[in-house]
Motif scaffolding. Structure first.
Motif, PDB file in Angstrom:
ATOM      1  N   MET A   1      72.161  11.403  69.249  1.00  0.00           N
ATOM      2  CA  MET A   1      71.331  12.516  68.773  1.00  0.00           C
ATOM      3  C   MET A   1      69.859  12.246  69.084  1.00  0.00           C
ATOM      4  O   MET A   1      69.022  12.193  68.192  1.00  0.00           O
ATOM      5  CB  MET A   1      71.544  12.686  67.282  1.00  0.00           C
ATOM      6  CG  MET A   1      71.149  14.037  66.804  1.00  0.00           C
ATOM      7  SD  MET A   1      72.273  14.832  65.685  1.00  0.00           S
ATOM      8  CE  MET A   1      72.946  13.511  64.717  1.00  0.00           C
TER       9      MET A   1
ATOM     10  N   PRO B   1      67.752  25.007  74.338  1.00  0.00           N
ATOM     11  CA  PRO B   1      67.820  25.375  72.933  1.00  0.00           C
ATOM     12  C   PRO B   1      67.965  24.178  72.001  1.00  0.00           C
ATOM     13  O   PRO B   1      68.639  23.206  72.346  1.00  0.00           O
ATOM     14  CB  PRO B   1      69.055  26.265  72.841  1.00  0.00           C
ATOM     15  CG  PRO B   1      69.603  26.420  74.193  1.00  0.00           C
ATOM     16  CD  PRO B   1      68.766  25.689  75.152  1.00  0.00           C
ATOM     17  N   ILE B   2      67.320  24.289  70.859  1.00  0.00           N
ATOM     18  CA  ILE B   2      67.386  23.215  69.878  1.00  0.00           C
ATOM     19  C   ILE B   2      68.579  23.453  68.969  1.00  0.00           C
ATOM     20  O   ILE B   2      68.582  24.394  68.175  1.00  0.00           O
ATOM     21  CB  ILE B   2      66.099  23.170  69.038  1.00  0.00           C
ATOM     22  CG1 ILE B   2      64.907  22.849  69.933  1.00  0.00           C
ATOM     23  CG2 ILE B   2      66.234  22.163  67.897  1.00  0.00           C
ATOM     24  CD1 ILE B   2      63.562  23.100  69.292  1.00  0.00           C
ATOM     25  N   ALA B   3      69.598  22.620  69.121  1.00  0.00           N
ATOM     26  CA  ALA B   3      70.796  22.754  68.303  1.00  0.00           C
ATOM     27  C   ALA B   3      71.616  21.478  68.414  1.00  0.00           C
ATOM     28  O   ALA B   3      71.767  20.935  69.506  1.00  0.00           O
ATOM     29  CB  ALA B   3      71.631  23.943  68.768  1.00  0.00           C
ATOM     30  N   PRO B   4      72.127  21.014  67.284  1.00  0.00           N
ATOM     31  CA  PRO B   4      72.902  19.778  67.290  1.00  0.00           C
ATOM     32  C   PRO B   4      74.257  19.937  67.972  1.00  0.00           C
ATOM     33  O   PRO B   4      74.823  18.963  68.439  1.00  0.00           O
ATOM     34  CB  PRO B   4      73.073  19.444  65.816  1.00  0.00           C
ATOM     35  CG  PRO B   4      72.909  20.720  65.093  1.00  0.00           C
ATOM     36  CD  PRO B   4      71.966  21.546  65.911  1.00  0.00           C
ATOM     37  N   THR B   5      74.773  21.163  68.017  1.00  0.00           N
ATOM     38  CA  THR B   5      76.013  21.407  68.746  1.00  0.00           C
ATOM     39  C   THR B   5      75.902  22.724  69.500  1.00  0.00           C
ATOM     40  O   THR B   5      75.081  23.577  69.167  1.00  0.00           O
ATOM     41  CB  THR B   5      77.231  21.526  67.803  1.00  0.00           C
ATOM     42  OG1 THR B   5      77.055  22.655  66.950  1.00  0.00           O
ATOM     43  CG2 THR B   5      77.415  20.279  66.964  1.00  0.00           C
ATOM     44  N   GLU B   6      76.762  22.855  70.497  1.00  0.00           N
ATOM     45  CA  GLU B   6      76.804  24.065  71.301  1.00  0.00           C
ATOM     46  C   GLU B   6      77.076  25.291  70.430  1.00  0.00           C
ATOM     47  O   GLU B   6      76.562  26.389  70.682  1.00  0.00           O
ATOM     48  CB  GLU B   6      77.925  23.921  72.334  1.00  0.00           C
ATOM     49  CG  GLU B   6      77.909  24.943  73.439  1.00  0.00           C
ATOM     50  CD  GLU B   6      76.666  24.845  74.294  1.00  0.00           C
ATOM     51  OE1 GLU B   6      76.201  23.715  74.569  1.00  0.00           O
ATOM     52  OE2 GLU B   6      76.145  25.907  74.681  1.00  0.00           O
TER      53      GLU B   6
ATOM     54  N   VAL C   1      73.822  27.198  68.688  1.00  0.00           N
ATOM     55  CA  VAL C   1      72.588  27.534  69.396  1.00  0.00           C
ATOM     56  C   VAL C   1      72.084  28.875  68.872  1.00  0.00           C
ATOM     57  O   VAL C   1      72.883  29.766  68.585  1.00  0.00           O
ATOM     58  CB  VAL C   1      72.786  27.609  70.931  1.00  0.00           C
ATOM     59  CG1 VAL C   1      73.083  26.243  71.486  1.00  0.00           C
ATOM     60  CG2 VAL C   1      73.841  28.605  71.296  1.00  0.00           C
TER      61      VAL C   1
ATOM     62  N   ARG D   1      80.883  23.508  61.196  1.00  0.00           N
ATOM     63  CA  ARG D   1      79.886  24.388  61.779  1.00  0.00           C
ATOM     64  C   ARG D   1      78.777  24.718  60.775  1.00  0.00           C
ATOM     65  O   ARG D   1      77.602  24.785  61.124  1.00  0.00           O
ATOM     66  CB  ARG D   1      80.568  25.669  62.256  1.00  0.00           C
ATOM     67  CG  ARG D   1      79.698  26.555  63.092  1.00  0.00           C
ATOM     68  CD  ARG D   1      80.525  27.620  63.780  1.00  0.00           C
ATOM     69  NE  ARG D   1      79.657  28.570  64.438  1.00  0.00           N
ATOM     70  CZ  ARG D   1      79.069  29.568  63.801  1.00  0.00           C
ATOM     71  NH1 ARG D   1      79.270  29.734  62.526  1.00  0.00           N
ATOM     72  NH2 ARG D   1      78.272  30.379  64.464  1.00  0.00           N
TER      73      ARG D   1
ATOM     74  N   TRP E   1      76.428  21.852  60.745  1.00  0.00           N
ATOM     75  CA  TRP E   1      75.563  21.802  61.930  1.00  0.00           C
ATOM     76  C   TRP E   1      74.478  22.872  61.851  1.00  0.00           C
ATOM     77  O   TRP E   1      73.362  22.673  62.322  1.00  0.00           O
ATOM     78  CB  TRP E   1      76.383  21.959  63.212  1.00  0.00           C
ATOM     79  CG  TRP E   1      77.457  20.928  63.394  1.00  0.00           C
ATOM     80  CD1 TRP E   1      78.757  21.151  63.743  1.00  0.00           C
ATOM     81  CD2 TRP E   1      77.332  19.502  63.247  1.00  0.00           C
ATOM     82  NE1 TRP E   1      79.445  19.964  63.816  1.00  0.00           N
ATOM     83  CE2 TRP E   1      78.602  18.934  63.516  1.00  0.00           C
ATOM     84  CE3 TRP E   1      76.277  18.649  62.908  1.00  0.00           C
ATOM     85  CZ2 TRP E   1      78.833  17.554  63.456  1.00  0.00           C
ATOM     86  CZ3 TRP E   1      76.518  17.276  62.848  1.00  0.00           C
ATOM     87  CH2 TRP E   1      77.768  16.744  63.121  1.00  0.00           C
TER      88      TRP E   1
ATOM     89  N   LEU F   1      71.873  21.501  59.623  1.00  0.00           N
ATOM     90  CA  LEU F   1      71.128  20.461  60.341  1.00  0.00           C
ATOM     91  C   LEU F   1      70.141  21.096  61.318  1.00  0.00           C
ATOM     92  O   LEU F   1      68.967  20.725  61.376  1.00  0.00           O
ATOM     93  CB  LEU F   1      72.101  19.540  61.082  1.00  0.00           C
ATOM     94  CG  LEU F   1      71.474  18.409  61.895  1.00  0.00           C
ATOM     95  CD1 LEU F   1      70.616  17.510  61.022  1.00  0.00           C
ATOM     96  CD2 LEU F   1      72.552  17.590  62.603  1.00  0.00           C
TER      97      LEU F   1
END
Lengths: 158, 158
Positions: free
Chosen positions: B1, B86-91, B94, B110, B113, B116
């Motif tokens: 991360m 894009p700022i996102a911990p998972t796809e 987004v 989800r 995330w 987060l």
DNA sequence: AATATACCCGAGTAAAAAAGTCGGGTTTAA
DNA sequence: TTAAACCCGACTTTTTTACTCGGGTATATT
């Protein structure tokens, strides 16, 4: 700035074990099937989680995996750390990290990364598997009542 | 991360430009030297930042780069998005992302995330380059007349 | 007009990390 | 004895990251 599949699968697997915590050990095969994760890959992850003390395994015929502690006592942050290493947006702000780069003392960016790290930790270390189970409960309750999960209502009359 | 070097260098470069915002355009060479970044790599990044509308360039002999807007109006989140996406911990979380996976409706992870992601955005989108400049000011004030690794000076203030 | 400075840009490459596979081994209930 | 499960390290493939390079374009100065 993504969490790897190790982190995502690791969380999903742990959540699966949490949802069936009351029942005995759950087999790798079953977890993998329910979470749509490759068995051989998940085996790696569960090995890591076991070595980290988050799950215990039972070998032999009626074996499987179960949480090492009740869901209330396992934080998401622990899981992520186990499978991905320290939670930090940059190398220079790992928790308990000594190896500051030469520019650290006057590095303004570093302050930002620290703030970012702390806000991430606030979420990950304050959420337990039990918290997520509770949310799952709400979701399935809503689905049972015919309410789509992203709708606002949690229960319905009658 | 982790945020990639693109994100880290991008922020440092933009911060450098912010600290010298009053003076004219600053050359790539100078930014690279002051921030210890390879010139050819930084060139790529500044190209990206220019195309994203965050910096403007002046070609030719007295040319260089400067911020497209004053430091108060440039958020760190914009910079990261420009160079990292894009700022996102998972796809699956987004911002403005349609392509939810089939398990999204009943996916508890989800929700985590998303939380987060939001906590990350809270930090990155609330901090401007001016904020960081102010912190730099405080830092150098503490070390005024002290030693700077590159003999750097912060502003043209007398 | 010549020149040196400085941005422009796409292609290419090497290294590292991530993702996933495989085969053989050990434990244990039935 | 057997079959179900976990155990484990090594291996491969794919993707991403982190750069480099070489030639092109604009422009202030002389």
């Amino acid at each position: 700035m993504r969490v790897s599949t190790r982190g995502q699968y690791g969380l999903r697997a742990m959540l699966e074990l949490a949802l069936h915590y009351a029942e005995g050990p759950m087999t790798l095969r079953r977890v993998a099937a329910r979470q749509a994760i490759s068995e051989s890959y998940l085996e790696q992850l569960l090995g890591t989680l076991r070595r980290a003390g988050l799950v215990v395994s039972v070998r032999g015929v009626q074996g499987g995996y179960r949480l090492a502690r009740p869901p209330e006592e396992i934080r998401v942050g622990e899981i992520i750390r186990a499978v991905e290493g320290p939670i930090a947006p940059t190398e220079c702000v790992v928790e308990g990290g000594e190896p500051e780069c030469w520019r650290a003392p006057h590095c303004v960016s570093r302050l930002l990364w620290e703030k970012l790290r702390d806000s991430m930790l606030a979420v990950l270390d304050s959420t337990t598997l039990a918290d997520l189970c509770a949310e799952a409960e709400v979701m399935t309750a809503g689905a049972r009542a015919g309410v789509f999960p992203h709708g606002g209502r949690t229960t319905s009359e009658g």
